[in-house]
Design a protein around this motif. Structure first.
Motif, short mmCIF file in Angstrom:
data_model
loop_
_atom_site.label_atom_id
_atom_site.label_comp_id
_atom_site.label_asym_id
_atom_site.label_seq_id
_atom_site.Cartn_x
_atom_site.Cartn_y
_atom_site.Cartn_z
N VAL A 24 10.65 -7.04 -1.12
CA VAL A 24 9.46 -7.36 -0.26
C VAL A 24 8.60 -6.06 0.05
O VAL A 24 7.43 -6.10 -0.30
N VAL A 25 9.36 -5.14 0.48
CA VAL A 25 8.37 -3.85 0.43
C VAL A 25 7.77 -3.32 -1.12
O VAL A 25 6.85 -2.91 -0.88
N LEU A 26 8.59 -3.57 -2.05
CA LEU A 26 8.39 -3.13 -3.32
C LEU A 26 6.94 -4.06 -3.57
O LEU A 26 5.99 -3.54 -4.13
N PHE A 27 7.09 -5.22 -3.25
CA PHE A 27 5.82 -6.05 -3.41
C PHE A 27 4.41 -5.41 -2.53
O PHE A 27 3.34 -5.67 -3.16
N ALA A 28 4.96 -5.23 -1.34
CA ALA A 28 3.84 -4.53 -0.40
C ALA A 28 3.21 -3.30 -0.91
O ALA A 28 1.98 -3.17 -0.91
N VAL A 29 3.87 -2.62 -1.87
CA VAL A 29 3.47 -1.31 -2.28
C VAL A 29 2.81 -1.66 -3.40
O VAL A 29 1.61 -1.07 -3.92
N VAL A 30 3.02 -2.56 -4.27
CA VAL A 30 2.40 -3.06 -5.42
C VAL A 30 0.95 -3.50 -4.98
O VAL A 30 -0.29 -3.10 -5.62
N VAL A 31 0.82 -4.58 -4.20
CA VAL A 31 -0.25 -5.03 -3.42
C VAL A 31 -1.22 -4.07 -2.96
O VAL A 31 -2.61 -3.85 -3.38
N THR A 32 -0.65 -3.19 -2.33
CA THR A 32 -1.56 -1.92 -1.52
C THR A 32 -2.15 -1.09 -2.53
O THR A 32 -3.08 -0.71 -2.64
N GLY A 33 -1.25 -0.67 -3.59
CA GLY A 33 -1.45 -0.02 -4.70
C GLY A 33 -2.62 -0.61 -5.57
O GLY A 33 -3.73 0.06 -5.97
N TYR A 34 -2.71 -1.94 -5.75
CA TYR A 34 -3.66 -2.72 -6.52
C TYR A 34 -5.04 -2.60 -5.66
O TYR A 34 -6.22 -2.37 -6.45
N ALA A 35 -5.04 -2.87 -4.52
CA ALA A 35 -6.14 -2.79 -3.71
C ALA A 35 -6.79 -1.43 -3.53
O ALA A 35 -7.89 -1.53 -3.97
N ALA A 36 -5.97 -0.36 -3.54
CA ALA A 36 -6.49 1.20 -3.65
C ALA A 36 -7.21 1.19 -4.89
O ALA A 36 -8.27 1.95 -4.91
N LEU A 37 -6.45 0.73 -6.00
CA LEU A 37 -7.19 1.24 -7.18
C LEU A 37 -8.11 0.55 -7.52
O LEU A 37 -9.18 1.16 -7.94
N TRP A 38 -8.39 -0.75 -7.10
CA TRP A 38 -9.76 -1.61 -7.60
C TRP A 38 -10.79 -0.85 -6.82
O TRP A 38 -11.93 -0.87 -6.98
N LEU A 39 -10.45 -0.66 -5.28
CA LEU A 39 -11.34 0.06 -4.30
C LEU A 39 -12.04 1.29 -5.07
O LEU A 39 -13.11 1.71 -5.02
N ALA A 40 -10.80 2.21 -5.63
CA ALA A 40 -11.23 3.47 -6.21
C ALA A 40 -12.12 3.49 -7.26
O ALA A 40 -12.86 4.09 -7.69
N ALA A 41 -11.87 2.35 -8.27
CA ALA A 41 -12.94 1.97 -9.27
C ALA A 41 -14.27 1.52 -8.81
O ALA A 41 -15.09 2.07 -9.53
N ALA A 42 -14.10 0.77 -7.93
CA ALA A 42 -15.49 0.19 -7.67
C ALA A 42 -16.27 1.22 -7.02
O ALA A 42 -17.20 1.61 -7.33
N LEU A 43 -15.64 2.31 -6.19
CA LEU A 43 -16.58 3.14 -5.84
C LEU A 43 -16.55 4.44 -6.72
O LEU A 43 -17.00 5.56 -6.51
N GLU A 44 -16.15 4.21 -8.02
CA GLU A 44 -16.13 5.32 -9.16
C GLU A 44 -15.67 6.72 -8.47
O GLU A 44 -16.02 7.62 -8.74
N LEU A 45 -14.37 6.59 -7.68
CA LEU A 45 -13.82 7.68 -7.49
C LEU A 45 -13.04 8.57 -8.22
O LEU A 45 -12.58 9.77 -8.46
N MET A 46 -12.66 7.63 -9.39
CA MET A 46 -12.02 8.50 -10.54
C MET A 46 -12.49 7.64 -12.02
O MET A 46 -12.96 6.53 -11.91
N PRO A 47 -12.50 8.38 -12.90
CA PRO A 47 -12.98 7.62 -14.31
C PRO A 47 -12.28 6.61 -14.43
O PRO A 47 -10.99 6.57 -14.53
N LEU A 48 -13.10 5.66 -15.03
CA LEU A 48 -12.09 4.23 -15.38
C LEU A 48 -11.10 4.29 -16.25
O LEU A 48 -10.01 3.69 -15.90
N PRO A 49 -11.19 5.08 -17.37
CA PRO A 49 -9.91 5.26 -18.35
C PRO A 49 -8.72 5.72 -17.58
O PRO A 49 -7.62 5.30 -17.89
N LEU A 50 -8.80 6.56 -16.55
CA LEU A 50 -7.70 7.01 -15.69
C LEU A 50 -7.12 6.29 -15.00
O LEU A 50 -5.97 6.33 -14.54
N THR A 51 -7.78 5.15 -14.62
CA THR A 51 -7.16 3.91 -13.67
C THR A 51 -6.02 3.34 -14.57
O THR A 51 -5.05 2.90 -13.86
#
Ligand code: FES
Length: 635
Positions: A24-51
């Motif tokens: 369950v903890v691993l699942f939470a890490v995955v979901v949180t990770g995806y949320a952070a990553l998509w947010l970073a991509a949306a805010l262009e905090l990192m180059p898209l290919p690097l995501t």
């Protein structure tokens, strides 16, 4: 239902049950990770290919969540957690776009049920001899899963049951992807989902399939999967470096593998499990497999046909390339089973090996039988380059080990009796014995006519080379009666009967005749060796039971089987073709699941059925003697 640690081959101390918190903890890490990553991509905090890099890691982690949910190790059998488990399983399958949770679970069940089986194990797709061969296979594993599920398992009831939910998943994923492209988010789709899915799949195929199951030859419970130990591997592979533990106890959560491994390591070593140390004291890292002595159910491999030629009017010899295949050591007189798909059904038969031990090819002779499904197919369709599934070697119709090593007394003689294709094991027994020791050999063989005489020229040549040691008497049944008592007695003339080893390969009636004559001549029972691929069919005695066998292609056969008969024996007597090969409990080709009813085994300790398989309600058609009405289904 959770696994009962005491009901399996090696019991272990069960860690606490309940919801698998680590997953369950691993699942939470995955979901949180995806949320952070998509947010970073949306805010262009990192180059898209690097995501793509963190997205690949997240997809990789997500697989373990989906995998464990599929095995039921998340809820660990507790009803109240089942909805949570399935929801998590479905969400965790999203990064894999084309692999729905229910579809993957069914495919993966087949991997566990048929680990390393060349035809039935979907993960055999990634079985390259080296990394460069395995890489393209790993890249195409997901499409292969789709093919395997839709084509190979289309008759599988459980697979069909998964199609409605899988179809909804595919439609939903296709809609999302089309919408993203239509809305101008094609680049995001590529860098955040498609590319990471491909990269994670390759990593998973290599670390979860290829490395743990190499060299993909053995199907024995303790040999079909490896454990490889080394610094950091547990976290790099999320415990899958203890893959054997996962296969032994599929409902165990991934983070408990090491704990159980430490508990049962002595028993695993006793079972000659494949435990490798990448760095450290025990033994150097090796991808080789254990010795054949450790094989519990024989090796199963696919081999290419490299040669075919006619040995007589109704028999051909087929040779398969063994070069580069390690661990397929056979003794003179043993046999293999050959399987191939005919009209979407796997057909398996046993054939004695005619090539000498140690040869670079494995040769068998196939006599055409009227109406014989596989023999006719091989005669009419077997072409050079075609690959066939070979399992084995099996059988104890072999020379006493003292003869093979050449250390036996020179006064030991061999008395051989064969009918028709029964000559095939005799050929290797003769060539090996002529080479390895100095005793006499008397062969009594029966064929219908000269044109049907298998290997007559080869045998004549052997007589020319060893006129003092090899004597052959041939009975042509077209001209006179079958082999009788006087023929058997005559063949033994001039031999020290009490020092002989006698072998017979032919129908049950001939075997009984030989046993009677040899016993009357004073030959000890342990020196008499019989081989037959015919099933003895005893006259029915005791209660009779109704047995229904359902095949994978949906065919159902109903048989009336008495308590002293076997299901396969009755089926063959009625001309019903049930999956089988050796007929004597060696090969496991006739393994079925008991859905209902009770049986006993003709040979309770036969090699084709493991203890845990018996505990799981499986049985062998060639050994199954019903005690109640039975419902059986092909696996
Ligand atoms: S046919 Fe080989 S085990 Fe039954």
């Amino acid at each position: 239902m959770s696994v009962d640690p005491q009901s399996i081959d090696i019991p272990y101390e069960q860690p606490s049950a309940g919801l698998a918190c680590g997953t369950v903890v691993l699942f939470a890490v995955v979901v949180t990770g995806y949320a952070a990553l998509w947010l970073a991509a949306a805010l262009e905090l990192m180059p898209l290919p690097l995501t793509s890099v963190p997205a690949t890691i997240l997809a990789y982690l997500s697989f373990t969540v989906m995998h464990d949910a599929g095995h039921g190790s998340l809820a660990q059998g507790e009803q109240r957690y089942l909805v949570i488990e399935r929801t998590i399983g479905w969400v965790a399958s999203i990064p894999f776009l084309i692999v729905p949770f229910s579809f993957f679970t069914r495919i993966h069940d087949h991997h566990h049920a048929f680990t390393n089986h060349p035809d039935k194990d979907p993960d055999q797709w990634v079985s390259g001899a080296n990394l460069w061969q395995a890489l393209p296979q790993a890249l195409t594993l997901l499409p292969h899963y789709a093919y395997h599920g839709l084509v190979r398992l289309r008759h599988d009831h459980n697979m069909r049951a998964s199609w409605p939910s899988s179809t909804i998943y595919w439609l939903a994923m296709a809609t999302v992807m089309v919408a993203m492209v239509a809305q101008g988010y094609g680049a995001e789709l590529w860098w955040l989902l498609v590319l990471p899915m491909c990269a994670a799949s390759v990593l998973l195929a290599l670390l979860f399939d290829w490395v743990p199951h190499r060299p993909n030859l053995h199907q024995g419970r303790y040999q079909n999967t490896r454990i490889y130990l080394g610094f950091g591997l547990r976290w790099l592979t999320l415990g899958q470096n203890y893959h054997l533990i996962h296969h032994l106890y599929p409902k165990l959560p991934w983070y408990r593998y090491r704990q159980v491994f430490e508990q049962i390591r002595p028993q695993l070593e006793q079972q000659q499990a494949n435990i490798d140390q990448i760095s450290g004291l025990r033994k150097p890292f090796s991808l080789s497999h254990p010795s054949t002595n450790a094989v519990l159910t024989g090796v199963v491999i696919t081999l290419p046909l490299v040669k075919r030629y006619r040995v007589c009017v109704d028999a051909i010899e087929l040779s398969f390339d063994l070069s580069g295949v390690d661990g397929f050591d056979f003794a003179a007189g043993q046999y293999i089973t050959l399987s191939t798909q005919i009209d979407n059904t796997t057909v398996t038969r046993s054939y004695s090996i005619v090539s000498p031990p140690g040869a670079h090819s494995l040769a068998i002779a196939v006599k055409r039988k009227d109406g014989g499904l596989l023999s006719c197919y091989l005669h009419d369709h077997a072409r050079i380059g075609m690959r066939f599934t070979i399992a084995g070697p099996y059988g104890d119709f072999v020379l006493p080990s003292a003869l093979e090593t050449g250390s036996a007394s020179t006064s030991v003689d061999l008395l051989l009796v064969a009918v028709g294709s029964g000559i095939t094991p005799m050929l290797t027994l003769i060539t090996t014995a002529l080479e390895c020791y100095r005793g006499k050999i008397s062969l009594l063989v029966s064929h219908r006519a000269t044109a049907n005489g298998l290997y007559m020229k080869q045998l004549d040549r052997l007589v020319q080379h060893h006129p003092q040691r090899l004597h052959i008497t041939t009975v042509w049944t077209e001209q006179r009666n079958r082999i009788g008592c006087t023929d058997i007695e005559f063949a033994a003339k001039g031999m020290l009967i009490d020092k002989c080893h006698a072998y017979v390969c032919g129908p049950a009636a001939l075997q009984q005749l030989c046993i009677n004559v040899w016993t009357a001549m004073g030959l000890a029972a342990e020196r008499q060796h019989c081989e037959t691929f015919e099933l003895p069919m005893d006259a029915p005695q005791g209660e009779r039971h109704q047995v229904v066998v359902t095949l994978r292609n949906g065919c159902r056969h109903q048989l009336t089987v008495a308590e002293n008969q076997t299901v396969l024996g009755v089926a063959r007597a009625q001309g019903i073709d049930l999956p089988s090969a050796c007929g004597n409990g060696h090969c496991g080709s006739c393994l079925v699941q008991k859905q209902q009813g009770d049986d006993v085994l003709l040979a309770p300790n036969c090699a084709g059925l493991l203890v845990n398989e018996r505990q799981q309600g499986k049985t062998l058609l060639c050994q199954c003697q019903p005690r109640t009405n039975l419902l059986l289904s092909e696996l």
